[in-house]
Every structure is written in C-alpha cells, then in structure tokens.
Design an enzyme around this catalytic site. Structure first.
Site, mmCIF file in Angstrom:
data_model
loop_
_atom_site.group_PDB
_atom_site.id
_atom_site.type_symbol
_atom_site.label_atom_id
_atom_site.label_comp_id
_atom_site.label_asym_id
_atom_site.label_seq_id
_atom_site.Cartn_x
_atom_site.Cartn_y
_atom_site.Cartn_z
ATOM 1 N NE ARG A 50 -7.704 -8.251 0.710
ATOM 2 C CZ ARG A 50 -7.305 -7.496 -0.309
ATOM 3 N NH1 ARG A 50 -6.323 -6.648 -0.173
ATOM 4 N NH2 ARG A 50 -7.916 -7.592 -1.474
ATOM 5 C CE LYS A 54 -4.405 -1.759 1.575
ATOM 6 N NZ LYS A 54 -5.434 -1.794 2.605
HETATM 7 C C1 9MG Z 1 -10.201 -5.543 -0.268
HETATM 8 N N1 9MG Z 1 -9.211 -4.918 0.585
HETATM 9 C C2 9MG Z 1 -8.214 -4.070 0.199
HETATM 10 N N2 9MG Z 1 -7.511 -3.670 1.272
HETATM 11 C C3 9MG Z 1 -8.071 -4.270 2.347
HETATM 12 C C4 9MG Z 1 -7.813 -4.261 3.729
HETATM 13 O O1 9MG Z 1 -6.847 -3.498 4.244
HETATM 14 N N3 9MG Z 1 -8.588 -4.994 4.535
HETATM 15 C C5 9MG Z 1 -9.602 -5.748 4.035
HETATM 16 N N4 9MG Z 1 -10.349 -6.467 4.913
HETATM 17 N N5 9MG Z 1 -9.904 -5.805 2.728
HETATM 18 C C6 9MG Z 1 -9.149 -5.073 1.906
#
Ligand code: 9MG
Length: 276
Positions: free
Chosen positions: A255, A221
């Site tokens: 994630r 990110k």
């Molecule tokens: C779909 N998505 C993109 N970034 C995310 C994040 O930080 N958390 C979650 N739960 N979904 C995300």
C-alpha cells in the site's frame, strides 16, 4: 493462490501495488487535496495509469491526533468516490474503514476489498464484512489510533502479532467470512516502535505461515523517517526499499503513495524472485 475482488481475480503469489487515495480534509501527506469528487477521480485515473491494481479509498484519518469523523461524514466522503471509481476504472476499489455502514454501502457500490485497520473489532463490523461477501484485510493494531504510539510494548512482537491475527481470523470465520477471502497485515506503525517494525519486516515470511496473503503499508511512514532522517515528502527512496523488501519476502499487496515508482521496484523484485 488466487483471490477474487468484485469480479477481478488476482494471483496473490505475486505482489500487487495499492495506491492510497485519502478523501479526508486532514490527510497526513497529501494535505487533503483530494477531498472533492472530481479531484479524487483525477487522482484515481493517474493511479491506474501508473499501474495500481488496487485503490484504497479512506475517509477517516488514522493519524494520531486526527479529528474524529461521524458515520454520516465518512459515508458522504467515501461512497461517491467508491461508486465513481468502480464505474469508470479497471481497478479493485478497496475501502479503508472500520465502520460497518461504510463497509456495507461501499460493497454495494462496487468496492472489492474492505481494509480495516481495527481488525473488524468495532460493533457490527464482523457481520457487515461477512454479509458484504467481499474479501477483507485484517490488520494488527495495538491500542487505538489516537494513542497507539504513546508506549507500545511487546514481549515478542512477532508472536503477539501472529496470535492477534489468528484470533481475528477465527472471529471473522466464525461470523461467516470465507477463509479464502482473508488478507492479513502486521500493521506497520500501528502501536509499534522502530524496533518492533523492523523485527516484523525482517520476519515477514513467518507471517505467511498463517495461510493468508499479506498486505503491508510502510510508504512514507515515520519508521522510515527515523531510519533515514528525512521529512515525510522526502521518503520515496526509503519507501521503495521497504516495498522491494516486502515483495521479496512474499507480500501480496504493498500500500503506497508513489505508485509508478513502486510498480517498477516491485517488478524487479518479482523478476528476481521468479529467477531464484
Ligand atoms: C489505512 N492504512 C494506513 N496504513 C495502513 C497499513 O499499514 N495497512 C493497512 N492495511 N491499512 C493502512
């Protein structure tokens, strides 16, 4: 702290790795390469071989400026992939959606988790999540994805994120979602500047006091890009650092794009935690 996702029970006191599988033509860091069923399955097999416990399948990009998608387009992109992965692979399929129809159909096709970046705020989402019977991840967001990064403001980001999540937990439970089927996420980068994101990461343990497992997503990110001054495809070391810190601070799921490397990083974090 156990949780069951479409028949698979996981110990959420440990940190599990969720691999990202975008099935959008405009996904922000894989260039939309995996929008065909075969390509998606190939990628899913690799994510599982690399050690993913979850695969998060998303058919709508939440990147600011991304094209909007109709319900039918999202169903057409997501459902065949959810079905194919659920039938073939030993992994929890998570569906990254805010659309009630996609929640309902994905759960019927074998998805084990609903991951809603809009915290079940769309019309019908609370009821769809509740009747699916599967766990749900409720994420904090300030504003809407299109505009959320324009001028995010908080008096006290940790308190406000905590209050928002508590309110959404009450709404979900009110609609019939079981308390032990709820995962929370502070939503890194969703209506937050670098200072807000860092404050949340530094205080992640405090969000555990809300009483639900935590999911965090920081992989590649821009918050990491701001810290290290690198483009999106050069953020692996920064992403591993973020995942390691999250695992040490109690995250139950990270994630990520780079599953193999993250599984190793998280394993080291877990070993240190257990020794402490
Ligand atoms: C779909 N998505 C993109 N970034 C995310 C994040 O930080 N958390 C979650 N739960 N979904 C995300």
């Amino acid at each position: 702290m156990e949780m069951t996702f479409a028949g698979r029970t996981l110990d959420m006191s440990r940190c599990h790795v969720m691999g990202i599988l975008n099935v959008t033509p405009d996904s922000f860091s894989d260039g939309g390469r995996f929008n065909q069923l075969d390509a998606a399955l190939l990628r899913a097999r690799q994510l599982v071989a690399d050690g993913a416990a979850f695969i998060d399948v998303g058919g709508e990009s939440t990147r600011p400026g991304a094209a909007t998608v109709t319900v039918q387009e999202e169903l057409d992109r997501v459902c065949p992939v959810v079905e194919a992965i659920s039938q073939e692979l030993d992994v929890v399929v998570s569906v990254d959606t805010s659309t009630p129809e996609v929640m309902t159909q994905s759960a019927a096709l074998g998805a084990g988790l609903i991951n809603d970046v809009r915290a079940l705020q769309r019309d019908g989402a609370l009821d769809a999540a509740a009747s699916s019977g599967i766990p749900v991840c409720i994420m904090h967001i300030q504003g809407e994805p299109q505009t959320m990064q324009e001028r995010p403001e908080y008096r006290n980001v940790l308190r406000e994120v905590g209050e928002f999540l508590s309110e959404r937990v009450r709404a979900a439970q009110g609609a019939g979602v079981a308390a032990d089927n709820i995962i929370l996420d502070p939503g890194f980068g969703f209506g937050k500047n670098l200072e807000h994101n860092l404050r949340l990461l530094a205080s992640l343990e405090q969000l555990q006091a809300l009483g639900h497992p935590l999911l965090v997503g920081m992989s590649r990110k821009s918050m990491l890009g701001e810290i290290v001054g690198r483009d999106v495809n050069e953020r692996l070391p920064a992403s591993l650092a973020a995942a390691t810190i999250s695992a040490l601070k109690g995250a139950g799921i990270v994630r990520v794009h780079d599953v193999r490397e993250t599984v190793d990083a998280v394993s080291v974090a877990m070993a240190v935690k257990e020794a402490g």
